[in-house]
Design an enzyme around this catalytic site. Structure first.
Site, PDB file in Angstrom:
ATOM      1  N   GLN B 113       0.811  -1.225   0.000  1.00 28.96           N
ATOM      2  CA  GLN B 113       0.000   0.000   0.000  1.00 28.96           C
ATOM      3  C   GLN B 113       0.841   1.270   0.000  1.00 28.96           C
ATOM      4  OE1 GLN B 113      -3.089  -0.443   3.060  1.00 28.96           O
ATOM      5  NE2 GLN B 113      -4.353  -1.482   1.523  1.00 28.96           N
ATOM      6  N   LYS B 162       3.602   6.064   8.888  1.00 30.77           N
ATOM      7  CA  LYS B 162       3.029   5.417  10.067  1.00 30.77           C
ATOM      8  C   LYS B 162       3.947   5.486  11.281  1.00 30.77           C
ATOM      9  CE  LYS B 162       0.496   1.359  11.524  1.00 30.77           C
ATOM     10  NZ  LYS B 162      -0.067   0.058  11.154  1.00 30.77           N
TER      11      LYS B 162
END
Ligand SMILES: Cc1ncc(C[n+]2csc(CCOP(=O)(O)OP(=O)(O)O)c2C)c(N)n1
Lengths: 165, 564
Positions: B113, B162
């Protein structure tokens, strides 16, 4: 009366622009992306950090109609990381070329021509010599042309750097 | 205060006074969603597609004037959002979009992703950031809100890896922004304004040409005042609908490809065109070298790149539109203008003799009738969104707009699928108004899943499908310019829209007479629930007037037998 017809003006000029930008992620691609997305020309582009600051200077040589050049300058100014855009009018421009020529060519002729263009021999190996020259872009173009007849193995040119007189 | 990057996001949104966020979670943004779960300052609305999250934030922003906020995850979450970003960019919608990114250690490895989100969003945002260091995060969010809302507004994208949302650092939200390279012009050049005012005073047929910038700058009422004190007529672009109020004596209508005769003739004949937050879009000007050919051009815009991009300007004025129009009002007080009475009455004559009109029918609902009827019934009690196509143009023409921000449409990009989520954002931002979405049988299917969002959060959007069984606008061009070869525009295959909305938990109607239509509308307004009225309309109706591509504004096709 308005003269919208300028829109169709196609006379092109060459323009040297310098752009001062904050050194940050993405900024080079932002500038280049602006040119490619809008179909503007980049004839040459050089970038280097400005010593002792968080900014870099880009020197861009471009060609286009007056309207296009105008838009380029405005669009560059609009980018958030751009501090300053200069459209140079009266500048000293320099460009560098490196040319590698096989050793069997007449070296003394080559050296004489190189000197005429502020150039000199940079390196010699058993099969080639490398000459370099730094000069105004039009003179570098002439020099490169002349050197073509000595069957260069490789020609590498830098972009233009410029400074207001 | 030492907190995680994720918490910095929610704390910053709180500091910005955000009260609603539209979004969709996923792996790379989960840390932020965990903080969203824990906080109670803002509502998070889970749309059913990321594109819709952006459009909803746009509808919210356009109708309230606040900055819209959306959050999406990395990879496909972000690529889904791109159409929305491009849409917001073209219409200069103030917006902050936050996306998750794979951890910094994975960036560049084609990780799961992973996509170069800032690379993709660069050409369709006002500015974007990839956060490389948690220490920069609060400053970046502060800057993003500032950049989105000032100057020429626009979407700003922040991509956060992240690991940065997981990391802990000291948090202090900056009070001020300091971007040395970003200082949008607010104050106009006084000498330039004086010269422009002189040109107006000398002109005999001046015209205010008002664009969407007038709404973004919140200066509709100043423009009304300036027009009134000088008696200068006004035309609006599609994006400026609502600025003048349609019953204003000096309002001559929308101009452009599907503009009104009076408005287009005004632009053709004027000797001094005063562009206020408009940008000479090709759908407005028609053939450019014929546009306002006899006019001196005064161009006011906060964005210097808009000035002189397409036309040469005699009096360029860069400045905030509200500040500038206030300056024009001040200047006008001590000036002597011509009377313009003949000019205004000439245009009013045009408006009377060639009004927008259509051939009504008793046997079948005409789409224009349905729009007009909603206007008569709801008027200023509704905020109107649309999708893209014929219905959009008819709505711009036939809905009686009376105030700025009453009109919510995808103008610059022309995005089918904008309407439903856009109207959802409108409903969230304006609970005291009825949120109407005029849509087509083609467009509605592009974000139909948002009915679920409307039902879940009780956002009572009333979708009115002007159902002509066609991709109507494309069919119109095929009819007029492709010898009626209707390539792939027949939409005879259709779902049962009534059952479809009912399956989502909303209210559905299918109507084919005027009476049924009125009853359905009344019922839907009373029920205050997400609704869809499937209106079977005349199939072959064409949007008129029309300036064919490449023609001048005075070469319009008016209502003729082609509309029978
Ligand atoms: C995402 C997207 N795809 C394609 C188009 C091209 N397009 C413009 S109008 C139109 C037809 C719209 O049909 P419909 O929604 O049924 O509305 P109508 O014109 O019939 O009112 C199409 C396909 C577009 N604007 N947006």
């Amino acid at each position: 009366m308005n003269n919208f017809n300028h829109y169709y003006d196609s006379e092109t000029t060459r323009q040297v622009i310098s752009v001062i930008v904050i050194n940050e992620h993405n900024v080079l691609s932002r500038i280049v992306g602006l040119f490619s997305a809008r179909g503007y020309n980049i004839d040459s582009l050089t970038v280097a950090p400005m010593t002792g600051s968080k900014y870099s200077r880009m020197t861009i040589v471009t060609t286009g109609s007056k309207r296009v050049i105008d838009q380029i300058v405005k669009q560059l100014n609009k980018l958030i990381p751009v501090l300053k855009v200069n459209e140079h009018q009266n500048v000293i421009e320099k460009e560098t070329v490196l040319i590698k020529i096989p050793i069997e060519q007449p070296l003394s002729d080559i050296e004489v021509i190189a000197r005429a263009y502020n150039g000199h021999i940079q390196n010699v190996t058993h099969d080639a010599i490398v000459i370099s020259a730094t000069d105004a872009p039009s003179r570098i173009a002439n020099f490169t042309n002349i050197m073509n007849k000595y069957k260069p193995l490789e020609v590498v040119k830098s972009g233009v750097v410029a400074m207001e007189r | 205060m030492r907190i995680t990057g994720a918490k910095m996001v929610t704390e910053s949104l709180k500091e910005e006074g955000v009260d609603v966020v539209f979004g969709y979670p996923g792996g790379a943004i989960m840390n932020v969603y965990d903080e969203i779960y824990k906080q109670s300052f803002f509502q998070h609305i889970l749309t059913r597609h990321e594109q819709a999250a952006i459009h909803a934030a746009e509808g919210f922003a356009k109708s309230t004037g606040k900055v819209g906020v959306a959050i999406v995850t990395s990879g496909p979450g972000f690529t889904n959002a791109v159409t929305g970003l491009a849409d917001a960019y073209m219409d200069s919608v103030p917006m902050v979009v936050i996306s998750g990114q794979v951890p910094t250690t994975i960036i560049g490895t084609d990780g799961f992703q992973e996509i170069d989100a800032v690379g993709i969003s660069r050409p369709c945002t006002k500015h974007n950031y990839l956060v490389n260091d948690i220490k920069d995060l609060p400053r970046i969010i502060k800057e993003a809100f500032h950049i989105a809302a000032t100057g020429r507004p626009g979407p700003v994208h922040i991509d956060i890896p992240k690991d940065i949302t997981a990391e802990v650092a000291n948090f202090e939200y900056p009070k001020e922004v300091d971007i040395p390279t970003y200082k949008p012009t607010v104050n106009y050049n006084k000498r330039q304004l004086k010269k422009a005012m002189g040109a107006i005073a000398k002109s005999k047929k001046p015209l205010l040409y008002v664009g969407g910038g007038a709404i973004l700058a919140n200066c509709a009422y100043e423009i009304r005042e300036f027009a009134k004190m000088t008696n200068i007529p006004v035309v609006e672009t599609l994006m400026a609908r609502g600025v003048m109020g349609d019953d204003n004596e000096l309002f001559m209508g929308m101009l452009g490809m599907h503009g009104e005769f009076a408005a287009n003739m005004a632009a053709h004949d004027t000797d001094c065109i005063i562009s206020l937050g408009a940008r000479f879009d090709d759908r407005v000007t028609g053939r450019l070298d014929e546009f306002a050919k006899k006019a001196k051009v005064i161009h006011v815009d906060v964005d210097p790149t808009s000035i002189g991009k397409l036309v040469d300007t005699n009096y360029p004025i860069v400045g905030d539109l509200k500040v500038t129009v206030e300056g024009m009002i001040e200047a006008a007080k001590d000036m002597q203008f011509n009377e313009y009475t003949n000019w205004v009455s000439l245009l009013r004559d045009y408006k009377e003799k060639e009004p927008l009109r259509y051939q009504d029918s008793d046997s079948v609902i005409k789409p224009q009738w349905a729009i007009e009827r909603v206007g008569q019934i709801l008027g200023e009690n509704a905020i109107i969104s649309t999708d893209v196509g014929q219905h959009q143009m008819w709505t711009a023409q036939f809905y009686p707009f009376s105030f700025p921000r009453q009109w919510n449409t995808s103008g610059g990009l022309g995005t089918m699928g904008f309407g439903l989520p856009g109207a959802m954002g409108v409903a969230r931002g304006n609970p005291d108004k009825v949120s109407i979405n005029f849509t087509g049988d083609g467009s509605i299917l592009m974000n139909i899943q948002e009915l679920m969002t409307c039902v879940e959060y009780n956002l009572p959007v009333i979708n009115i499908i002007l159902n002509n069984n066609y991709l109507g606008m494309v069919r119109q061009w095929q009819t007029l310019f492709y010898e009626n070869r209707l390539s792939e525009t027949d939409l005879s295959a259709q779902p049962d829209f009534k059952k479809l909305v009912e399956a989502f938990g909303g209210v559905g109607y299918r109507v084919s007479t005027k009476k049924e239509f009125e009853e359905a509308l009344k019922d839907a307004v009373e029920k205050k629930k997400p609704a869809m009225i499937d209106v079977i309309v005349a199939r072959d109706e064409i949007v008129l007037p029309m300036v064919p591509n490449g023609h001048a504004l005075n070469e319009m096709t008016l209502l003729g037998d082609s509309n029978e």
